[in-house]
Design a protein around this motif. Structure first.
Motif, PDB file in Angstrom:
ATOM      1  N   GLN A   1       1.527  42.629 -22.867  1.00  0.00           N
ATOM      2  CA  GLN A   1       0.882  42.431 -21.566  1.00  0.00           C
ATOM      3  C   GLN A   1      -0.637  42.508 -21.700  1.00  0.00           C
ATOM      4  O   GLN A   1      -1.368  41.720 -21.091  1.00  0.00           O
ATOM      5  CB  GLN A   1       1.374  43.480 -20.570  1.00  0.00           C
TER       6      GLN A   1
ATOM      7  N   TRP B   1       7.095  41.171 -14.948  1.00  0.00           N
ATOM      8  CA  TRP B   1       7.008  41.663 -16.321  1.00  0.00           C
ATOM      9  C   TRP B   1       7.106  43.183 -16.344  1.00  0.00           C
ATOM     10  O   TRP B   1       7.822  43.774 -17.151  1.00  0.00           O
ATOM     11  CB  TRP B   1       5.680  41.207 -16.916  1.00  0.00           C
ATOM     12  N   ASP B   2       6.372  43.824 -15.436  1.00  0.00           N
ATOM     13  CA  ASP B   2       6.374  45.283 -15.349  1.00  0.00           C
ATOM     14  C   ASP B   2       7.779  45.810 -15.036  1.00  0.00           C
ATOM     15  O   ASP B   2       8.238  46.795 -15.629  1.00  0.00           O
ATOM     16  CB  ASP B   2       5.387  45.734 -14.265  1.00  0.00           C
TER      17      ASP B   2
ATOM     18  N   PHE C   1       3.001  39.439 -13.590  1.00  0.00           N
ATOM     19  CA  PHE C   1       2.809  40.795 -14.109  1.00  0.00           C
ATOM     20  C   PHE C   1       3.675  41.814 -13.381  1.00  0.00           C
ATOM     21  O   PHE C   1       4.106  42.805 -13.977  1.00  0.00           O
ATOM     22  CB  PHE C   1       1.329  41.170 -14.073  1.00  0.00           C
TER      23      PHE C   1
ATOM     24  N   ALA D   1      -3.192  39.503 -20.833  1.00  0.00           N
ATOM     25  CA  ALA D   1      -4.264  39.723 -19.856  1.00  0.00           C
ATOM     26  C   ALA D   1      -5.632  39.453 -20.477  1.00  0.00           C
ATOM     27  O   ALA D   1      -6.502  38.826 -19.846  1.00  0.00           O
ATOM     28  CB  ALA D   1      -4.198  41.155 -19.320  1.00  0.00           C
TER      29      ALA D   1
END
Length: 377
Positions: free
Chosen positions: A232, A324-325, A321, A236
């Motif tokens: 991640q 994904w988290d 995100f 980012a």
């Protein structure tokens, strides 16, 4: 009267899943458009897919809970349609609404075997001389090369669809099959990547394969979570770096020479970042996108910022995100790896807003309802 309404609702529910999968098949059949010849851009199929997804989304709607979500999706899609004359956001919004309680693994199975069938069909067409070439000899980068594309329009186009097949195979079987079968599969996938000679294809193949091996060898969940968090962070950092093209006056690239860090980055990315920087300089960035801009650059984040606009990019990055988290927290290692692959490949190919090309959206399915508790290892 109530009994009739109940029976009608039950009948509609029975056809809901069938309609959703019919819509998926329509999207699958048009997915090679722009990447392969053969009439894949079929407006009738696209319209049919919209109708199927609309039916499934409406039947699946909980009036008490879903009104704000549905209103937001239709409002944004409608405004995007009015200002850009494109139904792309409507297609994307409807498939996500229709599939919010569906099983992502089943969808990926459909797209895995469907992509394999399409790739075989495109190859057979090329072998029979009906469309596309097996290979091309031309000047790539700084010298003449022979690169294989197996019927696709470009070696990089083939490489992306081959990557899609690979990452879905990893999602479905990478953590389950024996090491010997994983090794055999890796070799089978590696050879076409090498023949296509796509830098990004080879790099992402090695990168994801290394991740699979790590996740298979290290069973410590804390270490696995740390690995996904690191992915991640990398994604980012790459996205933020790409968006610095808007503000930082990077120098002109010395083609074929490496005289500074910017040259080195462009050498690695085959000049993609220089073209992306120029595209941002030369085109107006709008909230709802500028559809007058053609495929401005192969860098997906820049292309979508220009064509789909600021609002879409903000929503997309936040949604990714968040999903994904959730996947990392629930130890859904296959889903996390799938998102990693597509997020990083978006640096090299402009496929972000298309559900039928971007597996990240498939990973978002089943985030609510009956599949919420199903954690995939």
């Amino acid at each position: 009267m109530k009994d009739k309404l109940l029976k009608l609702k039950q009948t509609a529910q029975r056809f809901k899943s069938a309609a959703f999968y019919m819509g998926l098949i329509c999207e699958l059949l048009v997915s090679p458009s722009g990447f392969a010849s053969g009439g894949f851009m079929n407006q009738t199929l696209i319209f049919a897919g919209i109708v199927f997804f609309l039916y499934a989304a409406i039947v699946d709607m909980d009036i008490k809970k879903d009104i704000p979500l549905y209103a937001a999706v239709f409002a944004f899609s409608g405004i995007f349609l009015i200002f850009t004359h494109s139904a792309l956001m409507l297609r994307l919004g409807l498939v996500l609404l229709a599939g919010k309680k569906e099983d992502a693994e089943k969808v990926i199975k459909l797209y895995f075997y469907g992509t394999a069938a399409l790739t075989a069909y495109i190859l057979i067409r090329a072998l029979l001389g009906l469309g596309g070439d097996i290979y091309i000899s031309d000047y790539f980068r700084h010298s003449e090369e022979r690169r294989f594309m197996f019927g696709y329009l470009h070696p990089n186009a083939f490489s992306f669809f081959w990557f899609r097949l690979f990452i879905m195979w990893i999602y479905l079987y990478g953590q389950k099959i024996k090491a010997a079968f994983l090794a055999v599969g890796a070799v089978v996938f590696m050879i076409p990547f090498i023949l296509a000679s796509s830098k990004m294809g080879i790099a992402i193949f090695i990168y994801i394969l290394a991740g699979v091996i790590f996740l298979r060898l290290d069973k410590n969940e804390a270490h696995r979570k740390l690995y996904h968090r690191f992915q991640q962070f990398i994604a980012a950092a790459v996205i933020l770096f790409i968006f610095t093209f808007l503000f930082i006056p990077y120098p002109e690239n010395h083609m074929g020479k490496v005289e500074n860090a910017w040259d080195a980055v462009n050498e690695i990315t085959t000049g993609r970042f220089e073209f992306a920087r120029d595209a941002l300089k030369e085109n107006e960035i709008k909230l709802l996108g500028n559809r007058a801009v053609t495929e401005a650059t192969e860098v997906g984040y820049v292309n979508s910022l220009l064509r789909e606009g600021v609002i879409f990019m903000i929503i997309y990055i936040l949604a990714v995100f968040i999903s994904w988290d959730k996947a990392v927290k629930k130890n859904k290692h296959a889903a996390s790896l799938l998102i990693t692959g597509f997020m990083l490949y978006s640096v090299a190919e402009a496929f972000i807003p298309y559900f039928n090309k971007n597996g990240v959206f498939i990973a978002m399915l089943g985030e609510s309802g009956k599949n919420e508790e199903k954690d995939k290892d």
